[in-house]
Design an enzyme around this catalytic site. Structure first.
Site, PDB file in Angstrom:
ATOM      1  N   GLU A  59       3.623   2.087   3.868  1.00 38.73           N
ATOM      2  CA  GLU A  59       3.571   1.170   2.713  1.00 38.73           C
ATOM      3  C   GLU A  59       4.917   0.493   2.455  1.00 38.73           C
ATOM      4  O   GLU A  59       4.989  -0.705   2.202  1.00 38.73           O
ATOM      5  CB  GLU A  59       3.109   1.910   1.452  1.00 38.73           C
ATOM      6  CG  GLU A  59       1.647   2.332   1.462  1.00 38.73           C
ATOM      7  CD  GLU A  59       1.396   3.642   2.194  1.00 38.73           C
ATOM      8  OE1 GLU A  59       2.366   4.225   2.725  1.00 38.73           O
ATOM      9  OE2 GLU A  59       0.230   4.082   2.233  1.00 38.73           O
ATOM     10  N   HIS A 128      -5.610  10.185  -6.691  1.00 42.32           N
ATOM     11  CA  HIS A 128      -6.273   8.904  -6.392  1.00 42.32           C
ATOM     12  C   HIS A 128      -6.834   8.237  -7.639  1.00 42.32           C
ATOM     13  O   HIS A 128      -7.738   7.405  -7.532  1.00 42.32           O
ATOM     14  CB  HIS A 128      -7.402   9.106  -5.379  1.00 42.32           C
ATOM     15  CG  HIS A 128      -6.930   9.343  -3.981  1.00 42.32           C
ATOM     16  ND1 HIS A 128      -6.369  10.533  -3.586  1.00 42.32           N
ATOM     17  CD2 HIS A 128      -6.903   8.541  -2.902  1.00 42.32           C
ATOM     18  CE1 HIS A 128      -6.034  10.453  -2.308  1.00 42.32           C
ATOM     19  NE2 HIS A 128      -6.340   9.258  -1.862  1.00 42.32           N
TER      20      HIS A 128
END
Lengths: 319, 320
Positions: A59, A128
């Site tokens: 990322e 998440h």
């Protein structure tokens, strides 16, 4: 015509890719897999690997490549699978993308768009389910958008790509399957204007993103509550907020993020600074409980503001 | 012709060094504040690499980048004004020593987060490739950067996507005060690049001729193959990490040993041996450099401060 939030995102991306050859997409599983949420399904076939970059799980690295590509004259759209992983790219976002223009005395800019999904409610537990968009609003130099409607999901990307500064778009995962009636041509209302989604005169309810629909459901039967959809979290359209507060004199902020050090705290402080004497009661907040989001359904439901809770809070405030 | 080229190399190396020496003096006079990282000892690397580049080429560098900025063509006076925090500085006084930026010189910084510039250089190179521009992209970073995850992420993607970029690792053996040998299990830096299939080589960074030879080969490879290349330049900083560093982590003997390999002395010796440097030429060079640098300092002194009301300017393209 009817359109889902997912279809709207797809349409926004397709329009962009077809309009401008400088635009390309880069992110995890956006190509061969078709996007974790199927937003970019078939894009690899349609636009080829020169426009659709299936990135490794790096990322910080691919966000940095996006920044460099933007510095070099392209219009990258970087997709970080979920906001939870966006923190792995935080260095590039905060220390580079957000500062280049100011630090260089206005010489260089980073026209980078970062899309990511946010929010809880799908029983995917603590790692998440975060709602970190408010956290990012702390940073001067970036803009933060949160489309709450299908129409906004369709048009925000266009505005973000027109912008010569870094823009992050937070798409709520629970909205992807939501279907709404939209006009054939996008309405193209600037995201930097907060919208009164429902007018009322006794209480201002300020919200955005995944919480908007719950707030609208909770206030469906009432003409007392004015519901404001922020749309842009940075910059904040305080004008729209303040003029509503001056009319209703009561405020409830509903935010899926935590309370401590948060966007809801910021909005509350700004109202206090500018509208203190217009208030008939202290500003109230309904936010995520200050715990990591648990997996078990009943615990998760209790941790994130639900429609019934919003209704109860409004009732309490108006009684 | 060869003589002129060699003299230019010497001139550039001496300019870089003299500017750094003056910066150190100006720092003690409190004209320059904040962090100041000097490049003294490492001049052969930047001089050799830059001698092969064109004005349109992209540079991404670190917080030890004064020499890189100077040799990319940013005038000494814009650099000095930047150090002084003045409006005529290349970044309008907003960046300072660590953030020299100049868009017209394709000099993108001056990124002071270790390794953060590496993926950005890959992005710059990707843009040039996609836009079919005739530019090379060169990224400088220290050996401390190889410990960062993003170094590995960026090298992998550069090779994976065939992005033509030159990675220049300036290995001065210390990440601030942490010796490479105390922080890395694998000391062979080219191997780290090779782990990502990036072609790599080590270079004696104290010898400007070797720097040029191996950099030229690397740039040729990049142009021919359309892929990245990694060069490790073995070099040494003669000064402390920054002006705050008491140098507790290395011995005076070690520093002295490296100083025997001083890249400027090396070049001067070479030129003398080959009758390329009559004493009056060296003299003239020194005078020319002194004039350039003193003019830069005068310019920086005279330059104005940015008006306070402009503090909020350039946060976004349009004021919000």
């Amino acid at each position: 015509m009817k359109m889902t939030y997912r279809e709207a995102l797809r349409e926004g991306l397709k329009n962009a890719l077809e309009k401008d050859s400088r635009i390309f997409l880069m992110g995890e599983d956006i190509g061969a897999y078709g996007g974790t949420y199927a937003v970019t399904k078939d894009f690899l076939k349609l636009y080829g690997s020169e426009r659709i970059f299936d990135a490794p799980l790096s990322e910080n690295g691919f966000t940095g490549i996006g920044i460099g590509a933007a510095l070099g004259g392209l219009r990258p759209v970087v997709e970080v699978m979920t906001v939870n992983f966006a923190f792995l790219a935080l260095d590039q976002i905060v220390n580079s993308a957000a500062v280049y223009r100011h630090m260089s005395g206005g010489q260089v800019s980073v026209p980078l768009v970062i899309r990511t999904t946010t929010g809880g409610g799908r029983q995917v537990a603590a790692q998440h389910s975060n709602s970190f968009e408010g956290w990012l609003t702390h940073i001067p130099g970036i803009k933060i958008l949160a489309p709450a409607t299908v129409e906004d999901a369709r048009s925000f990307l266009h505005f973000a790509l027109e912008d010569n500064d870094p823009v992050m778009i937070f798409e709520h995962a629970l909205l992807l399957n939501r279907s709404e009636e939209v006009s054939e041509k996008p309405a193209m209302i600037s995201p930097y204007k907060a919208l009164v989604r429902k007018s009322g005169d006794k209480l201002t309810l300020i919200t955005y993103g995944g919480m908007l629909q719950r707030c609208l459901e909770a206030t469906e039967a009432s003409s007392d509550v004015e519901v404001i959809d922020l749309r842009s979290l940075r910059p904040l359209d305080t004008e729209t907020i303040f003029s509503s507060v001056r009319k209703t004199h009561r405020v409830l902020i509903v935010d899926e993020g935590w309370k401590s050090g948060s966007l809801s705290a910021e909005i509350s402080a700004r109202i206090m600074e500018s509208c203190f004497y217009d208030l008939d009661a202290p500003v109230q907040r309904l936010c995520r409980r200050e715990v990591p989001i648990p997996y078990a359904r009943h615990l998760e439901l209790a941790a994130i503001p639900q429609t019934s809770e919003i209704s109860a809070k409004i009732k309490e405030m108006l009684s | 012709m060869e003589e002129a080229k060699t003299l230019k190399l010497l001139h550039d190396m001496m300019r870089v060094r003299r500017m750094e020496e003056l910066c150190a003096e100006l720092y003690t006079q409190e004209k320059i504040r904040g962090f100041l990282h000097l490049y003294i000892g490492e001049e052969a690397v930047v001089t050799g690499v830059m001698s092969l580049l064109q004005p349109q080429d992209n540079i991404m560098a670190t917080y030890r980048e004064h020499g890189h900025a100077l040799l990319k063509g940013i005038p000494a006076k814009s650099i000095m004004a930047e150090m002084f925090g003045k409006i005529d500085g290349c970044s309008k006084g907003r960046g300072g020593s660590m953030h020299l930026i100049s868009a017209p010189h394709r000099f993108f910084g001056g990124n002071a987060i270790v390794a953060a510039g590496i993926p950005q250089a890959v992005g710059l190179a990707l843009a040039s490739k996609k836009l079919k521009e005739d530019r090379q992209t060169v990224c400088f970073f220290g050996e401390g950067a190889v410990a960062e995850g993003v170094f590995h992420e960026a090298l992998n993607m550069a090779e994976l996507w065939k992005i033509p970029v030159l990675f220049c690792c300036e290995n001065n053996y210390y990440a601030m005060g942490t010796a490479l040998a105390r922080s890395q299990a694998q000391l062979n830096l080219p191997k780290k690049a090779e782990a990502h299939n990036v072609t790599a080589q080590s270079v004696d960074g104290m010898n400007v001729f070797e720097v040029i030879e191996k950099t030229r080969a690397a740039l040729d490879f990049i142009t021919r193959e359309g892929r990245p290349y990694f060069l490790e330049f073995r070099t040494y900083r003669f000064r402390p990490h920054s002006m705050f560093d008491p140098e507790l982590y290395r011995s005076k003997d070690e520093v002295l040993k490296w100083k025997e390999k001083d890249p400027i002395n090396f070049l001067i010796e070479h030129m003398k041996k080959n009758d390329l440097l009559p004493p009056e030429k060296l003299d003239a060079l020194e005078k020319k450099i002194e004039a350039e640098m003193q003019e830069a300092i005068r310019f920086a002194e005279m330059s104005e401060l940015e008006p306070l009301e402009d503090l909020g300017k350039y946060l976004y393209e349009n004021d919000l």
